[in-house]
Design an enzyme around this catalytic site. Structure first.
Site, mmCIF file in Angstrom:
data_model
loop_
_atom_site.group_PDB
_atom_site.id
_atom_site.type_symbol
_atom_site.label_atom_id
_atom_site.label_comp_id
_atom_site.label_asym_id
_atom_site.label_seq_id
_atom_site.Cartn_x
_atom_site.Cartn_y
_atom_site.Cartn_z
ATOM 1 N NE ARG A 14 -4.347 -1.229 0.129
ATOM 2 C CZ ARG A 14 -4.509 -2.280 -0.658
ATOM 3 N NH1 ARG A 14 -3.528 -2.674 -1.454
ATOM 4 N NH2 ARG A 14 -5.647 -2.956 -0.661
ATOM 5 C CD GLU A 22 -3.019 3.426 -5.399
ATOM 6 O OE1 GLU A 22 -4.052 2.793 -5.698
ATOM 7 O OE2 GLU A 22 -2.007 2.881 -4.935
ATOM 8 C CG HIS A 78 -3.451 -0.620 -6.771
ATOM 9 N ND1 HIS A 78 -3.744 0.060 -5.611
ATOM 10 C CD2 HIS A 78 -3.445 -1.938 -6.421
ATOM 11 C CE1 HIS A 78 -3.921 -0.801 -4.618
ATOM 12 N NE2 HIS A 78 -3.736 -2.022 -5.088
HETATM 13 C C1 GLV Z 1 -5.052 -4.947 -3.850
HETATM 14 O O1 GLV Z 1 -4.302 -4.063 -3.572
HETATM 15 C C2 GLV Z 1 -5.709 -5.765 -2.885
HETATM 16 O O2 GLV Z 1 -5.659 -5.467 -1.689
HETATM 17 O O3 GLV Z 1 -6.320 -6.754 -3.314
#
Ligand code: GLV
Ligand code: GLV
Length: 330
Positions: free
Chosen positions: A238, A267, A286
């Site tokens: 994260r 983001e 991401h």
């Molecule tokens: C993606 O970042 C998730 O937590 O699945």
């Protein structure tokens, strides 16, 4: 009256069809743009279930007026966007999508590590932009991956899957985690290290921790300064785990050699983000778990979790384990 489900992003018809037979389903019909907060709060006020994305903030304010809500199925393994305590307090089950995304996310992590180490993005851009003039002894020379030391911060399921891939590249594996994993140490020859030792010794520092009060801002300038000058930092956990200003400074002043980032503090980022100005940064939007198979499996798991709770059963991947005693299932 059928129970009501609100889905916060456009999902394929085939995925939500099973829900439509038993429930009243409403969906925010945009693919990329998140549902506006006000609409989300309004929908939550009458919904029995929410199918949410990691970009939806599910906090006390929202839960306070969500009086019918029984389950939140988050389409992610992470759940830092949800106030767990506030949900538990109200007997709301919170579910995530672990396991189904483990290998896919580990593949992406390794792809990003390789791309950053071997300067794949810069190299591909050179060819596409018609800037390749000939072979040269040190043209886009990068860092070796094989036989180097990988340091995995956050040894959950994805961390283990990354370690497995690293062992195929004959890497030395260090890891740091809240709890030691003797099985992983035995199977993959991974060595437990303190956070300090790991950042000092690793050639590749790979961050896979969830975002918690303890991990927020874990990677400070001081931490980057402890790393090798040749170190490559990879973040697929994260964004807020990293002080991005510090990372920028570390990359610009040569404290570390490069960074591969799939996640950011806020983001999405735009082209004006300082980190994008650096050639030694590989930035991704991401996409850790984003294969067609895995994203479909994540959607299906959300559907199963919602259907279980609304049918009075324990959901397959419950996060707030204290839920059962307070919830509708006794
Ligand atoms: C993606 O970042 C998730 O937590 O699945
Ligand atoms: C590279 O292609 C080489 O032949 O060294």
């Amino acid at each position: 009256m059928k129970p009501t489900i609100f889905i916060t992003r456009k999902l394929p018809e085939a995925v939500i069809q099973p829900l439509k037979e038993k429930y009243e389903v409403t969906m925010w019909n945009r693919d990329v743009q998140a549902v506006p907060r006000e609409r989300l709060i309004n929908e939550a006020q009458r919904a029995d279930a929410l199918l949410t994305m990691l970009s939806d903030r599910i906090d006390e304010t929202l839960l306070e007026t969500a009086r019918e809500l029984k389950v939140i199925a988050n389409m992610a393994v992470g759940f830092d966007n949800i106030d767990l305590a506030a949900a538990s307090k109200r007997g709301i089950a919170v579910c995530n999508t672990p396991e189904v995304l483990t290998d896919t996310t580990a593949d992406l992590t390794f792809a990003l590590l390789l791309a950053t180490a071997r300067r794949i993005v810069e190299a591909a851009e050179m060819v596409k932009q018609d800037k390749w003039r000939g072979w040269s002894p040190l043209l886009l020379a990068g860092q070796d991956v094989h036989h180097k030391t990988i340091g995995i911060v956050g040894m959950g399921k994805i961390g283990e899957a990354v370690a497995k891939r690293a062992s195929g590249f004959e890497m030395r594996i260090l890891y740091h985690n809240r709890t030691r994993k003797p099985e992983v140490e035995k199977q993959l020859g991974a060595c437990y290290a303190s956070f300090e030792e790991l950042v000092e010794k690793a050639d590749f520092v790979v961050c896979l921790t969830p975002l918690t009060a303890e991990t927020r801002n874990l990677f400070t300038l001081e931490v980057f300064q402890k790393m090798k000058k040749t170190a490559v930092f990879i973040n697929v956990g994260r964004g807020p785990v990293v002080d991005e200003q510090a990372l920028y400074e570390a990359l610009e002043t040569g404290e570390i050699a490069g960074a591969g980032l799939d996640v950011f503090a806020s983001e999405p980022i735009g082209a004006d983000h300082p980190l994008l100005k650096l050639t030694n940064v590989v930035a991704l939007p991401h996409i850790g778990s984003s294969s067609i198979d895995t994203r479909t499996a994540m959607m299906d798991l959300c559907v199963k979790n919602i259907d279980a709770v609304l049918s009075g059963r324990r959901p397959p991947t419950l996060v707030n384990q204290d839920w059962v005693t307070k919830g509708i299932v006794q």
